[in-house]
Enzyme design. Structure first.
Site, mmCIF file in Angstrom:
data_model
loop_
_atom_site.group_PDB
_atom_site.id
_atom_site.type_symbol
_atom_site.label_atom_id
_atom_site.label_comp_id
_atom_site.label_asym_id
_atom_site.label_seq_id
_atom_site.Cartn_x
_atom_site.Cartn_y
_atom_site.Cartn_z
ATOM 1 C CB CYS A 282 -7.390 -2.585 1.974
ATOM 2 S SG CYS A 282 -7.921 -3.929 0.899
ATOM 3 C CB CYS B 56 -4.418 -6.401 -4.517
ATOM 4 S SG CYS B 56 -3.732 -5.034 -3.566
HETATM 5 FE FE1 FES Z 1 -7.215 -3.590 -1.063
HETATM 6 FE FE2 FES Z 1 -5.638 -3.747 -3.133
HETATM 7 S S1 FES Z 1 -5.504 -2.321 -1.514
HETATM 8 S S2 FES Z 1 -7.199 -5.119 -2.566
#
Ligand code: FES
Length: 134
Positions: free
Chosen positions: A33, A102
């Site tokens: 992400c 995460c």
């Molecule tokens: Fe990137 Fe949670 S979506 S750390």
């Protein structure tokens, strides 16, 4: 999606910010992400006396950063190295399965900050310009 404890930790995060001239600092990112977390530690006699975080990331990353920093304050560095993301998630009474990754950022940023502390103690130079993606 998130339980109340996670929402509270996200809405009222503790230990946000940066320790000036920290004894240890670690920055890690999530390769998928792109979110980034930085943790700075004040350590006295191998005990973490303060921890702060800066997280550019999602609600789960912020909630786990806040909780992880609260958990490690008062721990020895050896105890903090054993803190797992699973333990932080347990403290938050769970995260949605797709958000578990995460919480890995908090565990890894703390480990990196402690590595930095130990390297400094040994007089080694550490390159902090690179973000390590986990
Ligand atoms: Fe990137 Fe949670 S979506 S750390």
């Amino acid at each position: 999606m998130y339980n109340q404890k996670v929402l509270d930790a996200f809405a009222h995060p503790q230990n946000v910010g940066e320790i000036e001239n920290p004894d240890g600092e670690g920055t890690v990112g999530n390769a998928t992400c792109g979110d980034i977390m930085r943790i700075t530690l004040r350590i006295e006699n191998d005990v973490i006396v303060d921890a702060k975080f800066q997280t550019f990331g999602c609600a789960a990353a912020i909630a786990t950063s806040s909780t992880a920093t609260q958990m490690v304050i008062g721990m020895t560095v050896d105890e903090a190295l054993k803190l797992t993301n699973a333990r932080v998630v347990e403290e938050l009474e769970g995260l949605p399965p797709q958000k578990i990754h995460c919480s890995v950022l908090a565990e890894e940023a703390i480990k990196k900050a402690i590595e930095d502390y130990r390297a400094k103690k040994e007089g080694k130079q550490v390159d902090k310009s690179k973000v390590e993606y986990v």
